[in-house]
Design an enzyme around this catalytic site. Structure first.
Site, short mmCIF file in Angstrom:
data_model
loop_
_atom_site.label_atom_id
_atom_site.label_comp_id
_atom_site.label_asym_id
_atom_site.label_seq_id
_atom_site.Cartn_x
_atom_site.Cartn_y
_atom_site.Cartn_z
N HIS A 16 0.85 -1.19 0.00
CA HIS A 16 0.00 0.00 0.00
C HIS A 16 0.89 1.24 0.00
CE1 HIS A 16 -3.76 -2.18 0.86
NE2 HIS A 16 -2.97 -3.00 1.52
N ARG A 18 -0.67 4.38 -0.81
CA ARG A 18 -1.58 5.50 -0.60
C ARG A 18 -1.42 6.53 -1.73
NH1 ARG A 18 -4.00 1.89 2.51
NH2 ARG A 18 -3.25 1.77 4.66
N LYS A 100 -7.64 -6.99 -8.20
CA LYS A 100 -7.79 -7.26 -6.77
C LYS A 100 -9.26 -7.44 -6.39
CE LYS A 100 -6.64 -7.55 -2.38
NZ LYS A 100 -5.65 -6.75 -1.64
N ASP A 248 2.19 -6.34 2.60
CA ASP A 248 0.96 -5.66 3.02
C ASP A 248 1.30 -4.48 3.92
OD1 ASP A 248 -1.74 -5.06 3.18
OD2 ASP A 248 -2.19 -6.56 4.71
#
EC number: 3.5.2.3
Length: 346
Positions: A16, A18, A100, A248
């Protein structure tokens, strides 16, 4: 005793980053060590179309530190209105490497996810035809199912029916947290793989709850019993080609973590390789670290492994800040609870 180890530069197959100020703050923590990463699409709004993935990729590239060599591997967020033709075109262009699946409500920014799986059948059939992997957040969202059971129930209720209905669909069960998930991946044949996070190799549910609530250990899927953690370590260090690293790593500003209703996610980008070297050394498996972080993932995604090398060298305890500063607020690093002796050298 091994004091240094040179391996191919690793990749992160679940990350991630962002957007905006947070992207700019956390991206250097990944590019320092990793060559490529599967970048999660659960922004607000989510990255649904090929055009949106291209725009997000441009923002990532614009935020790269000077001199960084990093390739973001883009992912589309599967919704009930996703167009199979757009998925096909985005994959054919080389831009998108996966789609996803978030069950609606399963994790951060998953409200746009799938509720009726019949409505995505056409997309899944297209993906099976072209060999595009489906990355899966493997938890049901039924409130009647205990949060510690949601991965195991997902396999039976959701994933197995999807795979039976879509022969040839290539699937990555992401952030596996249970022995059930490990066994499912092992039995899934060449079209099935699983990613393992760094933090799930270190913590069990006691670390989150015993002796006080520790919000920086709270993640989804939530950490499970110690028996599952030990099974994850065995899978990561055992040399099985169906498992590879997907950190993750999920940054949230501390204010969003340390609250009455804190966000889920552990930020591990900064110290993942040092933690993993510690784990693999403990398990007598340093010779298998390269496979887990640099070889198994490219093999499943049908990409060449990186030619560049990095060296991990054992020395004095690594000195890291407790948090990094970003324009979106401070982000606390995952604390493994032990000194990190393995330093990463480019």
């Amino acid at each position: 005793m091994t004091q240094s180890l040179t391996i191919r530069r690793p990749d992160d197959w679940h990350l991630h980053l962002r957007d905006g100020a947070m992207l700019e703050g956390v991206l250097p923590e990944t590019t320092r060590h990793f060559a490529r990463a599967i970048v999660m699409p659960n922004l607000v709004p989510p990255v649904v179309t090929g055009a949106e993935a291209a725009a997000y990729r441009e923002r990532i590239m614009a935020a790269l530190p000077a001199g960084a060599r990093f390739e973001p591997l883009m992912v589309l967020y599967l919704t009930e209105t996703t167009d199979p033709a757009d998925v096909r075109a985005a994959a054919a262009s080389g831009l998108v490497k996966a789609v996803k699946l978030y069950p609606a409500g399963a994790t951060t920014n998953s409200a746009s996810g799938v509720r009726d799986f019949d409505r995505v059948r056409g997309v899944l059939e297209t993906m099976a035809e072209i060999g595009l992997p489906l990355c899966v957040h493997g938890e049901v969202t039924d409130p009647a199912v205990d949060i510690f059971d949601r991965e195991a129930v997902f396999l039976e209720r959701v994933l197995e029916p999807i795979r039976r209905a879509t022969p040839g669909l290539r699937v990555v069960l992401e952030h596996v947290t249970t022995r059930d998930g490990l066994d499912y991946v092992r039995g899934g044949g060449p079209d099935m793989a699983g990613t393992l996070t760094t933090h799930h190799l270190i913590i069990n549910r006691n670390h989150i709850l015993a002796g006080g609530i520790r919000p920086h250990y709270y993640c989804l899927p939530v950490a499970k019993r110690e028996t599952h953690r030990l099974a994850l370590r065995e899978a990561a260090t055992g040399g099985e080609g169906c498992f590879f690293l997907g950190t993750d790593s999920a940054p949230h500003a501390d204010a969003a973590k340390e609250s009455a209703c804190g966000c889920a996610g552990c930020f591990t980008a900064t110290n993942t390789l040092s933690i993993l070297a510690h784990v693999f050394e403990e398990e007598g498996a340093l010779d298998r670290l390269e496979g887990f972080v640099a070889l198994n993932g490219p093999a499943f995604y049908r990409l060449p492994p990186n030619e560049e090398r990095i060296t991990l060298r054992k020395g004095e305890p690594l000195v890291l800040p407790a948090r990094i500063e970003t324009g979106a607020g401070p982000v606390t690093l995952f604390d493994p609870g032990f000194p990190l002796l393995w330093h990463v050298e480019s």
